[in-house]
Scaffold this motif. Structure first.
Motif, mmCIF file in Angstrom:
data_model
loop_
_atom_site.group_PDB
_atom_site.id
_atom_site.type_symbol
_atom_site.label_atom_id
_atom_site.label_comp_id
_atom_site.label_asym_id
_atom_site.label_seq_id
_atom_site.Cartn_x
_atom_site.Cartn_y
_atom_site.Cartn_z
ATOM 1 N N GLY A 194 10.241 23.413 -3.544
ATOM 2 C CA GLY A 194 9.561 22.589 -4.508
ATOM 3 C C GLY A 194 10.301 22.170 -5.632
ATOM 4 O O GLY A 194 11.336 22.668 -5.840
ATOM 5 N N CYS A 195 9.918 21.259 -6.569
ATOM 6 C CA CYS A 195 8.601 20.377 -6.614
ATOM 7 C C CYS A 195 9.003 19.307 -5.391
ATOM 8 O O CYS A 195 10.077 18.866 -5.136
ATOM 9 C CB CYS A 195 8.432 19.683 -7.751
ATOM 10 S SG CYS A 195 7.973 20.951 -8.890
ATOM 11 N N SER A 196 7.822 18.927 -4.587
ATOM 12 C CA SER A 196 7.958 18.078 -3.381
ATOM 13 C C SER A 196 7.081 16.805 -3.729
ATOM 14 O O SER A 196 6.097 16.897 -4.342
ATOM 15 C CB SER A 196 7.879 18.731 -2.211
ATOM 16 O OG SER A 196 6.334 19.273 -2.170
ATOM 17 N N ILE A 197 7.469 15.846 -2.967
ATOM 18 C CA ILE A 197 6.769 14.468 -2.950
ATOM 19 C C ILE A 197 6.873 13.883 -1.633
ATOM 20 O O ILE A 197 7.527 14.242 -0.690
ATOM 21 C CB ILE A 197 7.523 13.578 -3.872
ATOM 22 C CG1 ILE A 197 8.719 13.162 -3.538
ATOM 23 C CG2 ILE A 197 7.316 13.914 -5.479
ATOM 24 C CD1 ILE A 197 9.393 11.798 -4.122
ATOM 25 N N ALA A 198 5.821 13.182 -1.207
ATOM 26 C CA ALA A 198 5.981 12.316 0.032
ATOM 27 C C ALA A 198 5.694 10.877 -0.252
ATOM 28 O O ALA A 198 4.935 10.361 -1.087
ATOM 29 C CB ALA A 198 4.745 12.826 0.973
ATOM 30 N N LEU A 199 6.442 10.003 0.511
ATOM 31 C CA LEU A 199 6.428 8.576 0.240
ATOM 32 C C LEU A 199 5.856 8.124 1.781
ATOM 33 O O LEU A 199 6.782 8.351 2.672
ATOM 34 C CB LEU A 199 7.997 8.180 -0.007
ATOM 35 C CG LEU A 199 8.071 6.913 -0.853
ATOM 36 C CD1 LEU A 199 7.071 6.532 -2.088
ATOM 37 C CD2 LEU A 199 9.610 6.625 -1.159
ATOM 38 N N LEU A 233 5.006 11.560 -13.463
ATOM 39 C CA LEU A 233 5.321 10.363 -12.591
ATOM 40 C C LEU A 233 4.188 9.229 -12.751
ATOM 41 O O LEU A 233 4.444 8.032 -12.939
ATOM 42 C CB LEU A 233 5.369 10.382 -11.014
ATOM 43 C CG LEU A 233 6.704 11.179 -10.778
ATOM 44 C CD1 LEU A 233 6.531 11.969 -9.238
ATOM 45 C CD2 LEU A 233 7.486 10.118 -10.441
ATOM 46 N N SER A 234 2.903 9.571 -13.205
ATOM 47 C CA SER A 234 1.726 8.699 -13.470
ATOM 48 C C SER A 234 1.789 8.267 -14.584
ATOM 49 O O SER A 234 1.621 6.697 -14.743
ATOM 50 C CB SER A 234 0.385 9.751 -13.399
ATOM 51 O OG SER A 234 0.388 10.093 -12.093
ATOM 52 N N ALA A 235 2.268 8.769 -15.793
ATOM 53 C CA ALA A 235 2.665 8.189 -16.951
ATOM 54 C C ALA A 235 3.823 7.128 -16.996
ATOM 55 O O ALA A 235 3.587 5.986 -17.614
ATOM 56 C CB ALA A 235 2.790 9.082 -18.063
ATOM 57 N N ALA A 236 4.860 7.236 -16.021
ATOM 58 C CA ALA A 236 5.940 6.321 -16.092
ATOM 59 C C ALA A 236 5.737 5.344 -15.267
ATOM 60 O O ALA A 236 6.421 4.283 -15.195
ATOM 61 C CB ALA A 236 7.283 7.053 -15.837
ATOM 62 N N ASN A 287 0.801 -1.259 -0.005
ATOM 63 C CA ASN A 287 0.058 0.005 -0.099
ATOM 64 C C ASN A 287 0.848 1.202 -0.065
ATOM 65 O O ASN A 287 0.465 2.164 0.782
ATOM 66 C CB ASN A 287 -1.162 -0.191 1.238
ATOM 67 C CG ASN A 287 -1.759 -1.034 1.257
ATOM 68 O OD1 ASN A 287 -2.429 -1.489 0.106
ATOM 69 N ND2 ASN A 287 -2.079 -1.963 2.420
ATOM 70 N N THR A 288 2.005 1.293 -0.694
ATOM 71 C CA THR A 288 2.732 2.511 -0.733
ATOM 72 C C THR A 288 2.278 3.469 -1.611
ATOM 73 O O THR A 288 1.659 3.224 -2.817
ATOM 74 C CB THR A 288 4.244 1.916 -1.420
ATOM 75 O OG1 THR A 288 4.791 1.179 -0.544
ATOM 76 C CG2 THR A 288 5.230 3.157 -1.368
ATOM 77 N N VAL A 295 4.115 1.211 -6.778
ATOM 78 C CA VAL A 295 3.537 2.248 -5.712
ATOM 79 C C VAL A 295 2.226 3.004 -6.329
ATOM 80 O O VAL A 295 2.032 3.039 -7.578
ATOM 81 C CB VAL A 295 4.592 3.333 -5.706
ATOM 82 C CG1 VAL A 295 5.718 2.843 -4.814
ATOM 83 C CG2 VAL A 295 4.868 4.180 -6.847
ATOM 84 N N GLU A 296 1.502 3.565 -5.614
ATOM 85 C CA GLU A 296 0.312 4.416 -5.912
ATOM 86 C C GLU A 296 0.886 5.845 -6.304
ATOM 87 O O GLU A 296 1.045 6.409 -5.075
ATOM 88 C CB GLU A 296 -0.758 4.196 -5.073
ATOM 89 C CG GLU A 296 -1.954 5.051 -5.651
ATOM 90 C CD GLU A 296 -3.099 5.149 -4.751
ATOM 91 O OE1 GLU A 296 -3.922 6.194 -4.833
ATOM 92 O OE2 GLU A 296 -3.064 4.528 -3.728
ATOM 93 N N VAL A 297 0.800 6.409 -7.341
ATOM 94 C CA VAL A 297 1.036 7.743 -7.636
ATOM 95 C C VAL A 297 -0.175 8.748 -7.397
ATOM 96 O O VAL A 297 -1.344 8.317 -7.868
ATOM 97 C CB VAL A 297 1.594 8.236 -9.031
ATOM 98 C CG1 VAL A 297 1.769 9.657 -9.120
ATOM 99 C CG2 VAL A 297 2.969 7.463 -9.142
ATOM 100 N N ARG A 298 -0.299 9.486 -6.191
ATOM 101 C CA ARG A 298 -1.464 10.215 -5.842
ATOM 102 C C ARG A 298 -1.258 11.973 -5.735
ATOM 103 O O ARG A 298 -0.670 12.420 -4.904
ATOM 104 C CB ARG A 298 -1.826 9.927 -4.555
ATOM 105 C CG ARG A 298 -3.399 10.348 -4.028
ATOM 106 C CD ARG A 298 -3.767 9.536 -2.865
ATOM 107 N NE ARG A 298 -3.892 8.212 -2.768
ATOM 108 C CZ ARG A 298 -4.203 7.660 -1.573
ATOM 109 N NH1 ARG A 298 -4.524 8.309 -0.396
ATOM 110 N NH2 ARG A 298 -4.238 6.365 -1.638
#
Length: 120
Positions: free
Chosen positions: A57-62, A34-37, A4-5, A43-46
């Motif tokens: 930025g740009c930022s992500i959280a895992l 990210l969604s396309a790749a 469930n990542t 993992v689920e890109v949300r």
């Protein structure tokens, strides 16, 4: 899907730019890339609105249940392969902690925060 990542991607991030009216902001471009790749990724890109890391930025959280959560910044769509490789290693780790040498350089050098799991 790896335990469930979820990879949250800030879609409102301007990465220090002032976009023209109607121009897609860098955060949205990163989320789209990210969604396309990640079509077959573990993992689920949300996409999400502001992660409050605007100066980084740009930022992500895992994140995933029962594991450490990481916030990374200063990313762009050029980093997509490394982001997905790092996210995959995270998804396959037992607790979200990937050994230092196995992390992509951007995950070693561009970490903003590390947050312990609620279950600790």
């Amino acid at each position: 899907m790896g335990h469930n990542t979820v990879l949250f991607v800030c879609t409102t991030c301007r990465a220090g730019q002032t976009p023209e009216e109607g121009e897609t902001v860098p955060g949205t471009l990163l989320a789209q890339a990210l969604s396309a790749a990640n079509a077959d990724g573990d993992v689920e890109v949300r996409p999400t609105e502001c992660l409050s890391a605007c100066t980084n930025g740009c930022s992500i959280a895992l994140t995933r249940p029962g594991s450490w959560t990481y916030v990374y910044g200063r990313l762009s769509d050029a980093d997509v392969p490394d982001i997905l490789a790092g996210a995959s290693a995270y998804a396959q780790s037992p607790d979200g902690i990937v050994p230092w040498r196995q992390r992509p350089t951007i995950f070693r050098k561009q970490s903003i925060a590390r947050i312990p799991p609620l279950e600790l």
